[in-house]
Design a protein around this motif. Structure first.
Motif, mmCIF file in Angstrom:
data_model
loop_
_atom_site.group_PDB
_atom_site.id
_atom_site.type_symbol
_atom_site.label_atom_id
_atom_site.label_comp_id
_atom_site.label_asym_id
_atom_site.label_seq_id
_atom_site.Cartn_x
_atom_site.Cartn_y
_atom_site.Cartn_z
ATOM 1 N N GLY A 81 0.716 -1.182 -0.154
ATOM 2 C CA GLY A 81 0.149 -0.043 0.017
ATOM 3 C C GLY A 81 1.002 1.217 -0.187
ATOM 4 N N PHE A 124 -4.135 -1.376 -3.398
ATOM 5 C CA PHE A 124 -5.117 -0.531 -2.772
ATOM 6 C C PHE A 124 -6.481 -1.466 -2.241
ATOM 7 C CE2 PHE A 124 -2.910 2.501 -5.236
ATOM 8 C CZ PHE A 124 -2.259 3.175 -4.417
ATOM 9 N N SER A 128 -9.809 3.401 -1.250
ATOM 10 C CA SER A 128 -8.511 3.888 -2.033
ATOM 11 C C SER A 128 -8.544 3.602 -3.447
ATOM 12 C CB SER A 128 -7.051 3.219 -1.166
ATOM 13 O OG SER A 128 -7.122 3.699 0.316
#
Length: 412
Positions: A81, A124, A128
């Protein structure tokens, strides 16, 4: 042996062909090459046609190159991430720098802007990912505005560049190559996943039929035979009650032992189908209970497990771990089995990870890839939406490691 205090190294994202971690690392390396190739081309151009605008592009590319290097280090450590976020920031910096400093490269900047949306979305969580895609669409309009608003300023303050068309074509070719590779990788990944899922479903259907036959045989050879014997002895007891009370008492004592044996057999059979403790307490209760049945010492760490998950996911993880524990117990010839299950939340998305490892003799995974037990573990995890990696080398022990990235939590 259950030890909640002993901590094993944290479970990290598996690195295996086709995994998100491997693909992101490959993407970062490819883009690092593309960035520094572009830096060299712009440095050569700036020597021929000195321009502050080209220097701005060079500086932006160098900063992006540094950001990508940081992202590559993060990805190598399993922090996908943060790595993807840093890469997105570096990519967007390059896109807007190109449009601002050299507006004639706006078409290239638009392609650059869409690279993360195509290749990095898997890193993600759902929220996101939505933000990334929405921001990309919004920034598309902003980028065009920036490029067009700067075009007249560029034309008024810069001399004609003889190789302008060739330069734009070169950069477009580089970025388009990255996009095409990303599209091809996505298509191959979807095709491979669909094929693997279809094959696993076929194997699971066959395994389910075999399991039903095994249950039927176990019931017939075990509990059913004991219950039949109990029925015969109850008849003997009934006849002996009036004629031979002493013999009746002896038969009654034997009935108690037979009944307890039948209960144990039914309990063991039910545990193999779906243990009650898994339904009631989840993985945190079922895995320690399973570990108590191994002959080799087994350490279970479930301290990092904070959520209940969907029943199909918990069942897949439990039976996969159980198979790995039994394999280690029977065949590894080691001294310790370690089991770790943990989850956390990234952008509101629970991520379930598990690992079973031993210090035994290991084996050649390539030669045994099609083995029934290994294929069964992969099929269980794949059918529930997860990924599994099995690592082992002769003399180096074995590690079974899996993860679920989708939202598998459920309120319980």
């Amino acid at each position: 042996m259950i030890s909640p205090r002993r901590r094993e190294p944290p479970v990290r994202d598996p690195l295996f062909p086709g995994s998100t971690r491997q693909r992101i690392r490959t993407y970062l390396v490819v883009n690092l090459v593309a960035i520094w190739t572009s830096v060299v081309a712009l440095v050569v151009l700036n020597q021929q046609v000195p321009s502050r605008s080209i220097v701005v592009d060079i500086v932006a590319l160098v900063v992006a190159g540094a950001a990508y290097a940081v992202a590559l280090v993060l990805a190598t450590r399993g922090a996908l991430g943060p790595a993807a976020a840093v890469a997105v920031g570096g990519t967007w910096l390059v896109a807007f720098s190109l449009a601002w400093a050299t507006p004639f490269t706006t078409p290239v900047a638009l392609l650059v802007l869409y690279v993360p949306a195509l290749i990095l979305t898997d890193a993600f969580g759902p929220r996101s990912r939505t933000v990334l895609l929405t921001a990309t669409v919004v920034l598309t309009g902003a980028l065009v505005v920036v490029g067009e608003s700067r075009r007249e300023v560029w034309d008024a303050n810069h001399p004609e560049i003889p190789v302008l068309g060739l330069l734009v074509g070169l950069f477009t070719l580089i970025v388009a190559g990255v996009l095409v590779v990303g599209i091809r990788d996505t298509a191959l990944r979807v095709t491979r996943h669909s094929r693997d899922l279809e094959e696993s479903r076929t194997r699971l259907a066959a395994a389910s039929l075999d399991a039903r036959r095994d249950i039927e045989r176990d019931l017939h050879d075990g509990a059913q035979q004991r219950l039949t014997t109990l029925a015969v002895d109850i008849g003997r007891l009934t006849r002996a009650l009036d004629t031979d009370p002493e013999r009746a008492r002896t038969i009654a004592h034997g009935l108690h032992d037979q009944l307890q044996a039948a209960i144990r057999e039914l309990r063991d059979l039910a545990h193999g189908i779906y243990p009650t403790v898994l339904t009631e307490r989840g993985l945190a209760g079922a895995l320690p209970a399973a570990a108590r049945r191994t002959a080799v010492a087994c350490v279970v760490d479930v301290d990092g497990l904070r959520h209940r998950h969907a029943s199909d996911v918990e069942a897949a993880v439990y039976f996969c771990c159980l198979e790995a524990m039994q394999n280690a117990d029977r065949h590894a010839q080691g001294s310790l089995i370690s089991v770790e299950v943990s989850d956390d939340a990234r952008d509101g998305e629970p991520v379930l990870r598990f690992r079973v490892s031993d210090d035994g003799r290991g084996f050649d995974v390539g030669r045994h890839r099609g083995a029934h037990g290994l294929a069964g573990m992969r099929d269980r995890i794949l059918s529930a939406g997860g990924r599994l990696e099995i690592r082992s080398v002769p003399g180096g022990g074995t590690t079974v490691e899996g993860r679920f990235r989708k939202d598998t939590s459920t309120a319980r």
